[in-house]
Motif scaffolding. Structure first.
Motif, PDB file in Angstrom:
ATOM      1  N   GLU A  78     -55.266 -10.932  53.728  1.00 56.01           N
ATOM      2  CA  GLU A  78     -53.959 -10.374  53.397  1.00 56.01           C
ATOM      3  C   GLU A  78     -54.103  -8.860  53.367  1.00 56.01           C
ATOM      4  OE1 GLU A  78     -51.191 -12.575  50.369  1.00 56.01           O
ATOM      5  OE2 GLU A  78     -52.211 -10.927  49.327  1.00 56.01           O
ATOM      6  N   LEU A  79     -53.341  -8.182  54.194  1.00 56.54           N
ATOM      7  CA  LEU A  79     -53.411  -6.730  54.277  1.00 56.54           C
ATOM      8  C   LEU A  79     -52.474  -6.167  53.208  1.00 56.54           C
ATOM      9  CD1 LEU A  79     -53.330  -4.870  57.698  1.00 56.54           C
ATOM     10  CD2 LEU A  79     -52.673  -3.801  55.549  1.00 56.54           C
ATOM     11  N   ASN A  80     -53.033  -5.589  52.141  1.00 56.76           N
ATOM     12  CA  ASN A  80     -52.189  -5.152  51.035  1.00 56.76           C
ATOM     13  C   ASN A  80     -52.044  -3.639  50.904  1.00 56.76           C
ATOM     14  OD1 ASN A  80     -54.714  -4.577  49.968  1.00 56.76           O
ATOM     15  ND2 ASN A  80     -54.707  -6.289  48.530  1.00 56.76           N
ATOM     16  N   GLY A  81     -52.742  -2.859  51.719  1.00 54.49           N
ATOM     17  CA  GLY A  81     -52.515  -1.420  51.710  1.00 54.49           C
ATOM     18  C   GLY A  81     -51.097  -1.066  52.126  1.00 54.49           C
ATOM     19  N   SER A  82     -50.491  -1.939  52.940  1.00 57.22           N
ATOM     20  CA  SER A  82     -49.119  -1.731  53.400  1.00 57.22           C
ATOM     21  C   SER A  82     -48.109  -1.846  52.265  1.00 57.22           C
ATOM     22  CB  SER A  82     -48.782  -2.756  54.489  1.00 57.22           C
ATOM     23  OG  SER A  82     -49.088  -4.074  54.035  1.00 57.22           O
ATOM     24  N   PHE A  83     -48.508  -2.420  51.138  1.00 56.46           N
ATOM     25  CA  PHE A  83     -47.640  -2.513  49.967  1.00 56.46           C
ATOM     26  C   PHE A  83     -47.496  -1.155  49.294  1.00 56.46           C
ATOM     27  CE2 PHE A  83     -47.469  -3.244  45.277  1.00 56.46           C
ATOM     28  CZ  PHE A  83     -46.214  -3.835  45.202  1.00 56.46           C
ATOM     29  N   TYR A  84     -48.555  -0.366  49.289  1.00 54.22           N
ATOM     30  CA  TYR A  84     -48.579   0.888  48.553  1.00 54.22           C
ATOM     31  C   TYR A  84     -48.021   2.064  49.354  1.00 54.22           C
ATOM     32  CZ  TYR A  84     -51.462  -1.870  45.435  1.00 54.22           C
ATOM     33  OH  TYR A  84     -51.915  -2.863  44.596  1.00 54.22           O
ATOM     34  N   SER A  85     -48.182   2.039  50.660  1.00 50.65           N
ATOM     35  CA  SER A  85     -47.695   3.146  51.485  1.00 50.65           C
ATOM     36  C   SER A  85     -47.596   2.693  52.936  1.00 50.65           C
ATOM     37  CB  SER A  85     -48.629   4.354  51.375  1.00 50.65           C
ATOM     38  OG  SER A  85     -49.921   4.029  51.879  1.00 50.65           O
ATOM     39  N   LEU A  86     -46.831   3.455  53.712  1.00 49.68           N
ATOM     40  CA  LEU A  86     -46.740   3.179  55.138  1.00 49.68           C
ATOM     41  C   LEU A  86     -48.069   3.524  55.796  1.00 49.68           C
ATOM     42  CD1 LEU A  86     -43.183   4.624  55.943  1.00 49.68           C
ATOM     43  CD2 LEU A  86     -43.827   2.209  55.688  1.00 49.68           C
ATOM     44  N   GLN A  87     -48.641   2.568  56.490  1.00 45.51           N
ATOM     45  CA  GLN A  87     -49.898   2.795  57.186  1.00 45.51           C
ATOM     46  C   GLN A  87     -49.623   3.429  58.554  1.00 45.51           C
ATOM     47  OE1 GLN A  87     -52.919   1.854  55.397  1.00 45.51           O
ATOM     48  NE2 GLN A  87     -51.275   1.848  53.881  1.00 45.51           N
ATOM     49  N   ARG A  88     -50.670   3.698  59.283  1.00 45.03           N
ATOM     50  CA  ARG A  88     -50.541   4.314  60.610  1.00 45.03           C
ATOM     51  C   ARG A  88     -50.830   3.294  61.716  1.00 45.03           C
ATOM     52  NH1 ARG A  88     -50.669   9.924  60.901  1.00 45.03           N
ATOM     53  NH2 ARG A  88     -50.833  10.972  58.877  1.00 45.03           N
ATOM     54  N   PRO A  89     -50.167   3.439  62.874  1.00 45.48           N
ATOM     55  CA  PRO A  89     -50.480   2.541  63.991  1.00 45.48           C
ATOM     56  C   PRO A  89     -51.960   2.527  64.340  1.00 45.48           C
ATOM     57  CG  PRO A  89     -48.478   3.756  64.447  1.00 45.48           C
ATOM     58  CD  PRO A  89     -49.045   4.346  63.184  1.00 45.48           C
ATOM     59  N   SER A  90     -52.611   3.683  64.253  1.00 45.35           N
ATOM     60  CA  SER A  90     -54.033   3.735  64.584  1.00 45.35           C
ATOM     61  C   SER A  90     -54.862   2.877  63.639  1.00 45.35           C
ATOM     62  CB  SER A  90     -54.531   5.182  64.549  1.00 45.35           C
ATOM     63  OG  SER A  90     -54.304   5.762  63.266  1.00 45.35           O
ATOM     64  N   SER A  91     -54.426   2.748  62.386  1.00 49.18           N
ATOM     65  CA  SER A  91     -55.149   1.903  61.433  1.00 49.18           C
ATOM     66  C   SER A  91     -55.004   0.440  61.809  1.00 49.18           C
ATOM     67  CB  SER A  91     -54.631   2.146  60.012  1.00 49.18           C
ATOM     68  OG  SER A  91     -54.884   3.469  59.595  1.00 49.18           O
ATOM     69  N   TYR A  92     -53.783   0.020  62.109  1.00 48.58           N
ATOM     70  CA  TYR A  92     -53.572  -1.372  62.511  1.00 48.58           C
ATOM     71  C   TYR A  92     -54.361  -1.699  63.778  1.00 48.58           C
ATOM     72  CZ  TYR A  92     -49.756  -1.886  59.138  1.00 48.58           C
ATOM     73  OH  TYR A  92     -49.013  -1.975  57.978  1.00 48.58           O
ATOM     74  N   GLN A  93     -54.395  -0.768  64.722  1.00 49.62           N
ATOM     75  CA  GLN A  93     -55.166  -0.994  65.944  1.00 49.62           C
ATOM     76  C   GLN A  93     -56.650  -1.128  65.633  1.00 49.62           C
ATOM     77  OE1 GLN A  93     -53.467   2.535  68.006  1.00 49.62           O
ATOM     78  NE2 GLN A  93     -53.081   1.134  69.702  1.00 49.62           N
ATOM     79  N   ALA A  94     -57.151  -0.290  64.732  1.00 50.40           N
ATOM     80  CA  ALA A  94     -58.567  -0.354  64.369  1.00 50.40           C
ATOM     81  C   ALA A  94     -58.893  -1.672  63.690  1.00 50.40           C
ATOM     82  CB  ALA A  94     -58.923   0.819  63.463  1.00 50.40           C
ATOM     83  N   TRP A  95     -58.021  -2.126  62.781  1.00 51.87           N
ATOM     84  CA  TRP A  95     -58.259  -3.397  62.098  1.00 51.87           C
ATOM     85  C   TRP A  95     -58.274  -4.550  63.097  1.00 51.87           C
ATOM     86  CZ3 TRP A  95     -53.979  -1.512  58.356  1.00 51.87           C
ATOM     87  CH2 TRP A  95     -54.540  -0.609  57.446  1.00 51.87           C
TER      88      TRP A  95
END
Length: 284
Positions: A43-60
């Motif tokens: 479960e990706l929960n960093g997205s709950f606290y703030s808007l993440q970056r596309p580069s982060s999602y791509q890296a994951w």
């Protein structure tokens, strides 16, 4: 069983897990790679606290096996600050933040309501109607992002059209009414089966084509490893739901690093996809 069962943890970046779950010397940037070799979802929960970056999602996405899936937790700005009111633009910003960059690894969205938010069928129905049900619809919604998410940081395309799933976790006792379950079914929203050791009301039902389970701890929130008998009971429930539903299960008892160990223990009790052996060498 015809449904697919995925078991994982709520998040993966916890300092207390280092040495207790992650091998000593494993660098932080390889922790996702490590845990994704032992379970098939997180479960990706960093997205709950703030808007993440596309580069982060791509890296994951790059760091995980081909068959891995991320559940994505919706932003607290939408659920806790706005409390689901006037959220068209915040939803556009959220879906433009890069979630679609996960492509085939994008799993269900989790929307967790704050404990003080009471059952309001009109507010819920209006929110459900805004949620995109396909990646194409999400990309179209993402195009309506505002200046809070500059164009150079926005991801507003999808590689192909896929269905999207949504699950709702509630924490106020006013939700303990049959009408709430009927509302979820009418909008094809999964009820989160949330075990909180008595902290919040417990609801158990399958209201969509999938089930979503969050195990927050057997002693208190985020505390306590589930016993063998408790895991046997959860395995029995999951097998029943998985007869004709996909099931996603996430352990959130992150204190003392018991969540990943409990996830692995539960997986041994269920016919889940085999884990992929990891070959990560600890780095000093």
């Amino acid at each position: 069983m015809t449904g697919e069962v995925r078991i994982g943890t709520s998040g993966w970046v916890y300092p207390t897990w280092r040495g207790a779950f992650y091998p000593k010397g494993l660098v932080q940037r390889r922790e996702l790679e490590h845990i994704s070799g032992l379970m098939t979802s997180v479960e990706l929960n960093g997205s709950f606290y703030s808007l993440q970056r596309p580069s982060s999602y791509q890296a994951w996405a790059r760091q995980t096996p081909e068959d891995f899936v991320f559940a994505v937790k919706g932003g607290r700005f939408i659920t806790h600050l706005k409390q689901l009111r006037d959220v068209e633009t915040p939803l556009a910003n959220f879906f433009a933040s890069g979630v679609l960059a996960l492509e085939a690894k994008l799993g269900p969205f989790l929307w967790q309501l704050p404990p003080k938010l009471r059952y309001d069928p009109g507010r819920l129905a209006a929110f459900f109607d805004l949620l995109p049900r396909t990646t194409s619809a999400a990309a179209k919604l993402a195009e309506r992002h505002d200046e809070r998410l500059p164009d150079e940081r926005a991801w507003t395309t999808t590689d192909t059209d896929r269905p999207l799933r949504h699950a709702l976790e509630v924490r106020h006792p006013t939700f303990l009414v049959p009408e709430f379950h009927d509302l979820l079914r009418a909008h094809d929203i999964a009820l989160v089966v949330s075990h909180t050791a008595g902290k919040f009301p417990y609801l158990e039902d399958v209201t969509a084509d999938f089930a979503y389970v969050r195990l927050h701890g057997n002693q208190a929130l985020y505390v306590g490893s589930y016993s063998d008998s408790e895991l046997d009971e959860w395995a029995a429930k999951i097998k029943t739901w998985a007869v004709d539903h996909d099931v996603y299960v996430y352990f959130d008892n992150d204190t003392d690093a018991v969540a990943p160990h409990d996830a692995v223990r539960l997986a041994t009790r269920l016919p889940v996809p085999p884990t992929r052996p990891h070959t990560i060498a600890p780095t000093q």
